[in-house]
Design a protein around this motif. Structure first.
Motif, PDB file in Angstrom:
ATOM      1  N   LEU A 231      35.254  12.806  12.999  1.00  0.00           N
ATOM      2  CA  LEU A 231      34.919  13.875  13.946  1.00  0.00           C
ATOM      3  C   LEU A 231      34.724  13.326  15.357  1.00  0.00           C
ATOM      4  N   HIS A 232      34.111  12.144  15.452  1.00  0.00           N
ATOM      5  CA  HIS A 232      33.878  11.559  16.773  1.00  0.00           C
ATOM      6  C   HIS A 232      35.203  11.217  17.451  1.00  0.00           C
ATOM      7  N   ALA A 233      36.106  10.624  16.696  1.00  0.00           N
ATOM      8  CA  ALA A 233      37.399  10.249  17.275  1.00  0.00           C
ATOM      9  C   ALA A 233      38.187  11.481  17.714  1.00  0.00           C
ATOM     10  N   ALA A 234      37.950  12.611  17.052  1.00  0.00           N
ATOM     11  CA  ALA A 234      38.653  13.845  17.401  1.00  0.00           C
ATOM     12  C   ALA A 234      37.906  14.664  18.448  1.00  0.00           C
ATOM     13  N   GLY A 235      36.762  14.160  18.913  1.00  0.00           N
ATOM     14  CA  GLY A 235      35.978  14.890  19.893  1.00  0.00           C
ATOM     15  C   GLY A 235      35.309  16.127  19.330  1.00  0.00           C
ATOM     16  N   ARG A 236      35.070  16.138  18.014  1.00  0.00           N
ATOM     17  CA  ARG A 236      34.507  17.323  17.361  1.00  0.00           C
ATOM     18  C   ARG A 236      33.030  17.157  17.016  1.00  0.00           C
ATOM     19  N   ASP A 237      32.372  16.163  17.604  1.00  0.00           N
ATOM     20  CA  ASP A 237      30.952  15.965  17.322  1.00  0.00           C
ATOM     21  C   ASP A 237      30.066  16.414  18.488  1.00  0.00           C
ATOM     22  N   ARG A 244      25.453  14.909  23.035  1.00  0.00           N
ATOM     23  CA  ARG A 244      26.151  13.667  22.689  1.00  0.00           C
ATOM     24  C   ARG A 244      25.515  13.036  21.457  1.00  0.00           C
ATOM     25  N   LEU A 245      26.344  12.696  20.476  1.00  0.00           N
ATOM     26  CA  LEU A 245      25.864  11.970  19.299  1.00  0.00           C
ATOM     27  C   LEU A 245      25.598  10.529  19.727  1.00  0.00           C
TER      28      LEU A 245
END
Length: 310
Positions: A231-237, A244-245
């Motif tokens: 999810l982080h790599a896809a900008g979905r977090d 910001r996570l």
């Protein structure tokens, strides 16, 4: 001699994920090195339990209430007694338990007995309170083998009530004269905290210069890190604009991802985004394909931003 020691250190096998080194602090919270506490042969009467609340209803909420939430309560139902029991984050003087004048038992979660298994400690204190007169009940030594909290309660769910402060300490007291100053001092230490209604065990808090969402999740660490990395790599977090996570806590065998939020966000604005994120996370958890290079980098970054509490 020094050269030999350095060689030995270089040749030592690396620790497995989650393993505790002999010179590291013992996870039980005693302050001792692991080799001198639960890592020592016969060093503790109760074995260290990495995930002590597993199998209990609301395991994630229990972890949050023990480590992250200042003031909250939940009723417990005993298997073999109709005695009312109230689970509390914190009791006056950090008491392990209190028997009230009414006979109700209050059980404190935020107590550091350092005996290796918090659930076993809670069970021992609860059993002691069942036979005690009104007043404070605690443990003075390692209780050893015996029933754990899982063995003593029959709850199917955990109904958590988050309080603005510690006024529940005097909720059953008619005359509170002389208690006002202590209660005010305790209440001043509480950061505003709310539990989200749309998902389990997610708590918004305002710490003054920042707001946070701290969300205890039940999935095994490796699978959860993989899913969060996808999810982080896809900008979905990103839950809401400006969020910001930033990392995660590890406590009692579970991970609690933490988001920084812009001041003024509030808990209500997180309800729908949190539910949507949970759905996306479930989708990512079901994905068993190999991580891409970008996802592996994201996973490494997330793993490096972990803080172990217990």
């Amino acid at each position: 001699m020094a050269k030999k020691s350095r060689t030995k250190a270089r040749d030592a096998a690396p620790l497995a994920e989650g393993e505790v080194g002999p010179r590291q602090p013992c996870p039980c919270g005693s302050g001792k090195r692991y080799k001198a506490c639960h890592g020592a042969a016969g060093g503790a009467a109760t074995p260290f339990v990495a995930r002590p609340f597993e199998g209990l209803p609301g395991e994630c909420d229990l972890v949050a209430l023990r480590e992250l939430v200042p003031a909250a309560t939940a009723p417990l139902t005993l298997k073999d007694s109709d005695r009312p029991v109230r689970l509390c984050t914190l009791l006056p003087m950090a008491a392990p338990a209190m028997v009230r004048d009414s006979g109700e038992i209050w059980l404190g979660l935020q107590v550091q007995h350092s005996f290796g298994d918090p659930s076993r400690d809670l069970g021992a204190v609860l059993l002691a309170a069942l036979d005690a007169e009104p007043g404070i009940v605690g443990l003075t030594s390692d209780p050893g083998p015996g029933p754990r909290l899982q063995d003593l309660i029959s709850n199917d769910t955990l109904e958590v009530t988050v309080h603005e402060g510690f006024d529940y300490w005097v909720s059953d007291v008619e005359d509170t004269s002389g208690m006002e100053a202590a209660l005010q001092q305790a209440n001043e230490s509480v950061n505003p905290t709310l539990r989200l209604a749309s998902v389990e065990a997610a708590y918004w808090t305002n710490v003054g210069p920042k707001e946070h969402l701290r969300w205890v999740m039940p999935e095994p660490e490796d699978q959860l890190l993989d899913a969060l990395a996808r999810l982080h790599a896809a900008g979905r977090d990103v839950l809401v604009p400006g969020s910001r996570l930033v990392g995660m806590f590890r406590a009692h065998g579970l991970l609690a991802p933490v988001w920084d939020l812009e001041v003024g966000t509030g808990a209500e604005a997180l309800e729908d985004p949190a539910a949507e994120f949970r759905a996306a996370l479930d989708e990512a958890l079901a994905d068993t394909s190999e991580l891409t290079t970008e996802q592996r980098a994201a996973r490494s970054g997330l793993a490096n931003r972990q803080v172990t509490i217990r």
